[in-house]
Design a protein around this motif. Structure first.
Motif, short mmCIF file in Angstrom:
data_model
loop_
_atom_site.label_atom_id
_atom_site.label_comp_id
_atom_site.label_asym_id
_atom_site.label_seq_id
_atom_site.Cartn_x
_atom_site.Cartn_y
_atom_site.Cartn_z
N UNK A 209 69.53 45.91 48.77
CA UNK A 209 68.64 47.04 49.02
C UNK A 209 67.19 46.60 48.79
N UNK A 210 66.28 47.08 49.64
CA UNK A 210 64.89 46.66 49.49
C UNK A 210 64.25 47.23 48.23
N UNK A 211 63.50 46.40 47.52
CA UNK A 211 62.72 46.81 46.36
C UNK A 211 61.27 46.40 46.59
N UNK A 212 60.37 47.10 45.93
CA UNK A 212 58.95 46.77 46.12
C UNK A 212 58.16 47.14 44.88
N UNK B 241 63.63 35.02 47.40
CA UNK B 241 62.43 34.95 48.23
C UNK B 241 61.70 36.28 48.18
N UNK B 242 60.45 36.24 47.73
CA UNK B 242 59.62 37.42 47.63
C UNK B 242 58.58 37.40 48.74
N UNK B 243 58.33 38.57 49.32
CA UNK B 243 57.30 38.73 50.34
C UNK B 243 56.08 39.40 49.71
N UNK B 244 54.89 38.99 50.11
CA UNK B 244 53.65 39.57 49.62
C UNK B 244 52.86 40.07 50.84
N UNK C 10 49.25 35.44 42.66
CA UNK C 10 49.66 34.78 43.90
C UNK C 10 48.76 35.19 45.05
N UNK C 11 48.40 34.21 45.85
CA UNK C 11 47.74 34.45 47.13
C UNK C 11 48.59 33.76 48.19
N UNK C 12 49.74 34.38 48.42
CA UNK C 12 50.77 33.82 49.29
C UNK C 12 51.31 34.91 50.21
N UNK C 13 51.92 34.50 51.29
CA UNK C 13 52.63 35.44 52.15
C UNK C 13 54.06 35.61 51.66
N UNK C 14 54.66 34.52 51.16
CA UNK C 14 56.01 34.57 50.59
C UNK C 14 56.23 33.35 49.72
N UNK C 15 57.22 33.46 48.82
CA UNK C 15 57.56 32.32 47.98
C UNK C 15 59.00 32.47 47.51
N UNK C 16 59.70 31.32 47.38
CA UNK C 16 61.07 31.31 46.90
C UNK C 16 61.10 30.76 45.48
N UNK C 17 61.66 31.55 44.56
CA UNK C 17 61.72 31.19 43.15
C UNK C 17 63.14 30.78 42.76
N UNK C 18 63.24 30.02 41.68
CA UNK C 18 64.53 29.65 41.11
C UNK C 18 64.67 30.33 39.75
N UNK C 19 65.34 31.47 39.71
CA UNK C 19 65.48 32.22 38.48
C UNK C 19 66.67 31.71 37.67
N UNK D 207 50.84 43.69 46.27
CA UNK D 207 52.18 44.26 46.40
C UNK D 207 53.19 43.15 46.64
N UNK D 208 54.46 43.45 46.39
CA UNK D 208 55.53 42.48 46.65
C UNK D 208 56.79 43.22 47.08
N UNK D 209 57.66 42.51 47.82
CA UNK D 209 58.90 43.09 48.32
C UNK D 209 60.01 42.05 48.22
N UNK D 210 61.25 42.53 47.95
CA UNK D 210 62.42 41.66 47.87
C UNK D 210 63.68 42.49 48.02
#
Length: 291
Positions: free
Chosen positions: A61-64, A81-84, A27-36, A52-55
């Motif tokens: 609770x924050x995970x990374x 929604x994941x943040x990059x 991914x070369x994104x700032x954020x993206x929303x997935x459908x799991x 790196x990624x954060x959610x």
């Protein structure tokens, strides 16, 4: 292909066995929303190769995930929604839906003379989520997966899945992992600063003495705590980072091979090609042609 206003990305899915999937993320994104999809009782193994990624998890609770890290989960994140943070994430996810893939895995382990039930009993006591630092064992399992040609990935995954499960079975649920938590608080910021200095000056060849002066630590302490924080020596970490950056530059296609070599600190293209082949298993030219 994934795309939104923050950038683009690719997600490849391989169905290795019924209930066992391997995901390649680039991914070369700032954020993206997935459908799991709800996978039920699962074991999810995440490995970050680059970026790196954060959610947020199910308890908000924050995970990374950071470079070369490994994270074990027992369910898909509730936050879709994941943040990059660095606009880049390259990693692999192995998702086991245990009820669906158990019989197939049992047959695979039986074929190599391993008691699958005994192996799983060793994994079950692990408290999840569990975050593991980078290590030689983790790198050995996953580094080859990033270099595999696409046409042999699927059969090779079965071998690596066996290796991965055996690795997890050797983890002590009570183990005290050497992580950044063991670094004195006054040095944690210095280690983060040191990592940024290495990344931002990848074209240069800074000595240990120069680095230690920049972060105001003795070379001995600096080497000790860097390895504790990132699971690798300073020079080994830098060499790996150079090769990872080189793969990105080759894939971008904006520079020729000699220019790529220079941008990752090599003035000699032949030495760069040799180091690149040791890391990826192919020359820079072969790598670019395969991409």
């Amino acid at each position: 292909m994934l795309q939104n206003k923050t950038g683009t990305g690719h997600l490849l899915v391989y169905n290795v066995l019924p209930g066992l999937q391997v995901f390649y993320s680039n991914f070369h994104l700032k954020e993206f929303t997935f459908n799991f999809e709800n996978q039920g009782k699962s074991l999810i193994v995440l490995h970050c190769h680059n970026g790196s990624s954060e959610w947020l998890d199910s308890n908000s609770l924050p995970r990374s995930m950071e470079e070369d890290g490994l994270l074990l989960l027992d369910q898909m994140p509730s936050s879709k929604t994941f943040q990059f943070p660095v606009h880049c994430y390259h990693g692999i996810a192995v998702v086991f839906s245990m009820e669906r893939c158990q019989s197939e895995l049992m047959d695979m382990f039986k074929a190599v003379g391993v008691d699958f039930a005994a192996v799983i009993q060793k994994i079950q006591p692990l408290t999840l989520p569990l975050k593991l630092p980078s290590s030689e064992h983790v790198s050995h399992i996953f580094s080859e997966l990033y270099r595999l040609p696409k046409n042999i990935r699927l059969p090779y995954f079965k071998i690596k899945v066996l290796e991965l499960i055996l690795f997890l079975s050797r983890l002590d649920s009570e183990a005290k992992y050497e992580t950044a938590a063991k670094i004195p608080s006054q040095y944690k910021g210095k280690m983060e600063l040191l990592r940024e200095i290495l990344r931002e000056n990848v074209e240069e060849h800074l000595t240990l003495e120069e680095l230690s002066k920049q972060i105001e630590m003795s070379p001995t302490q600096m080497k000790k705590y860097f390895k504790l924080a990132y699971g690798d020596s300073i020079y080994s970490y830098l060499k790996t980072y150079r090769m990872k950056k080189a793969t990105q530059l080759l894939l971008d296609g904006k520079f020729n091979i000699a220019e790529v070599a220079g941008r990752v600190g090599y003035t000699n293209s032949s030495k760069f090609a040799q180091a690149f082949k040791e890391f990826t298993g192919c020359t820079p030219k072969e790598f670019r042609n395969k991409a």
